[in-house]
Design a protein around this motif. Sequence first.
Motif, short mmCIF file in Angstrom:
data_model
loop_
_atom_site.label_atom_id
_atom_site.label_comp_id
_atom_site.label_asym_id
_atom_site.label_seq_id
_atom_site.Cartn_x
_atom_site.Cartn_y
_atom_site.Cartn_z
N SER A 5 67.46 -38.07 -29.40
CA SER A 5 68.59 -37.19 -30.91
C SER A 5 69.70 -38.48 -30.82
N TYR A 6 70.32 -39.29 -32.13
CA TYR A 6 70.66 -40.36 -31.91
C TYR A 6 72.54 -39.95 -32.92
N PRO A 7 72.98 -40.72 -32.23
CA PRO A 7 75.01 -40.02 -32.76
C PRO A 7 74.30 -40.20 -34.48
N GLY A 8 74.46 -39.81 -35.44
CA GLY A 8 75.27 -40.53 -36.54
C GLY A 8 77.06 -39.78 -37.24
N THR A 9 77.07 -40.51 -38.02
CA THR A 9 78.33 -40.36 -38.95
C THR A 9 77.95 -40.20 -40.21
N ILE A 10 78.65 -39.24 -41.33
CA ILE A 10 78.04 -38.64 -42.58
C ILE A 10 78.78 -39.46 -43.70
N THR A 11 78.19 -40.02 -44.29
CA THR A 11 78.51 -41.96 -45.18
C THR A 11 78.74 -41.15 -46.39
N TRP A 12 78.51 -40.35 -46.74
CA TRP A 12 78.47 -39.73 -48.67
C TRP A 12 77.75 -38.39 -49.00
N ILE A 13 78.79 -37.42 -49.06
CA ILE A 13 78.19 -36.17 -49.66
C ILE A 13 77.39 -35.93 -51.37
N SER A 14 76.84 -35.45 -51.66
CA SER A 14 76.48 -35.25 -53.14
C SER A 14 77.26 -34.00 -53.33
N VAL A 32 73.52 -40.00 -43.23
CA VAL A 32 73.39 -39.92 -42.45
C VAL A 32 74.02 -41.23 -41.59
N ARG A 33 74.88 -42.16 -42.20
CA ARG A 33 74.52 -43.01 -40.84
C ARG A 33 73.51 -43.77 -39.38
N VAL A 34 72.97 -43.49 -38.64
CA VAL A 34 72.72 -43.87 -37.62
C VAL A 34 72.02 -45.52 -37.71
N LYS A 35 72.34 -45.91 -35.93
CA LYS A 35 71.86 -46.67 -34.99
C LYS A 35 69.97 -46.99 -34.58
N ASN A 36 69.58 -47.85 -34.98
CA ASN A 36 68.33 -48.12 -35.15
C ASN A 36 68.13 -48.53 -33.40
N ASP A 37 67.15 -47.77 -32.65
CA ASP A 37 67.16 -48.31 -31.14
C ASP A 37 65.95 -49.47 -31.91
N GLY A 38 65.28 -48.60 -33.08
CA GLY A 38 63.48 -49.90 -33.16
C GLY A 38 63.02 -48.59 -33.22
N TYR A 39 63.54 -47.33 -33.14
CA TYR A 39 61.70 -45.92 -32.70
C TYR A 39 62.26 -45.62 -33.99
N LEU A 40 63.34 -46.20 -34.80
CA LEU A 40 63.69 -45.21 -36.42
C LEU A 40 63.04 -46.56 -37.62
N LEU A 54 77.74 -25.98 -46.81
CA LEU A 54 78.43 -27.29 -46.48
C LEU A 54 79.86 -27.29 -46.70
N PRO A 55 80.96 -26.04 -46.76
CA PRO A 55 81.95 -26.08 -46.13
C PRO A 55 82.28 -26.68 -45.13
N GLY A 56 81.01 -26.90 -43.65
CA GLY A 56 81.55 -27.00 -42.60
C GLY A 56 81.25 -28.55 -42.23
N ILE A 57 81.01 -29.91 -43.65
CA ILE A 57 80.75 -31.27 -43.15
C ILE A 57 81.89 -31.60 -43.46
N LYS A 58 82.41 -32.93 -44.02
CA LYS A 58 83.25 -34.05 -44.24
C LYS A 58 82.84 -35.55 -44.44
N LEU A 59 82.98 -36.28 -44.82
CA LEU A 59 83.06 -38.13 -44.77
C LEU A 59 83.27 -38.28 -43.49
N GLY A 60 82.76 -38.91 -42.50
CA GLY A 60 83.38 -39.36 -41.54
C GLY A 60 82.68 -38.48 -40.43
N GLN A 61 81.99 -37.57 -40.34
CA GLN A 61 82.40 -36.40 -39.25
C GLN A 61 80.97 -37.05 -38.82
N THR A 62 80.99 -36.43 -37.60
CA THR A 62 80.15 -37.27 -36.16
C THR A 62 79.21 -36.02 -36.55
#
Length: 316
Positions: free
Chosen positions: A259-268, A293-301, A237-245
């Motif tokens: 694989s897909y690039p994603g962005t952390i948008t929420w941490i409980s 993690v917010r991920v742009k969908n290319d249709g396969y997700l 948990l200490p190794g992640i933060k909001l907005g991290q790629t």
Amino acid sequence: MKYNIIIGIATVMLMNACGNGAPGYDASGNFEADEVMVSAQQNGQILDFSVQEGDRLTAGQTVGQIDVTIPTLQREQVQASINALKDKTHDPLPQTELVKRQLLVQEAQLQQQYRERKRTENLVKSDAATQKQLDDINALIDQLERQISVTRQQIKLNNANTSTQNRTILSEKAPLEKSLAQYAEQIRKGQIINPVNGVVLSRYALKGEMAATGKPLYKIANIDTLYLKAYITGDKLPGIKLGQTVTARIDQGEKNYKSYPGTITWISDKSEFTPKTIQTKNERANLVYAVKVRVKNDGYLKIGMYGEMLINNQNK
């Protein structure tokens, strides 16, 4: 004998390696979407409803129509009353006759609503109608009674003093215009307007059915962007933060990944399990925290699909 010992040692080493080896990812979970439940905003029969599961809809698109005959007639009645106000202020004598005719119409409407209320009360007792329908009739009766009271007062004022009557008539315009706006809003809500861009996931109503305010009609979600809701252990948990790629990935075949690039948008801010009072470092690793993690969908997700998250694009 010596050969069997070597095989045994190798087997134990392999088992220990498998048991103590870390997984090839930092967190895992399933993909979700922001789902919107679209509900009816008006009571009445569904006259048109073209939504099908799998349809891609745009925000603001009209997808159906609920019957709004009653509020349309009520709006026309109020509009006629407003128009009559202008005519009644010119000549007091014709005005009196006009108001009397209007009073007859209102009294006839009131008697009709009294009968409708009695019928609806019986239907409510037999669970064939809702309390909301009965409340709407009572509200209409109350409105008609107020209108009749005002109309009768108009006749008295017109006979007493023309100028006073005219001022009274003109003062009625503002509340009538408010009623006009209210009925116009009810008519507008008869249109079923899609609120967001997305794909229809489920449909709950059909053309010809009766709609009620708040009744779900269909469920829609924007699947162009999905969220991987994964669970990460407390030691990471200490190794992640909001907005991290980070990197999100899914299975592609038996051994490959996509694989897909994603962005952390929420941490409980709470762990999924109740922690003990005293914890060792290894026990802290057993606590898991939810992240999105917010991920742009290319249709396969797909919604509900299993996925994994890697911190700092680690390819493990």
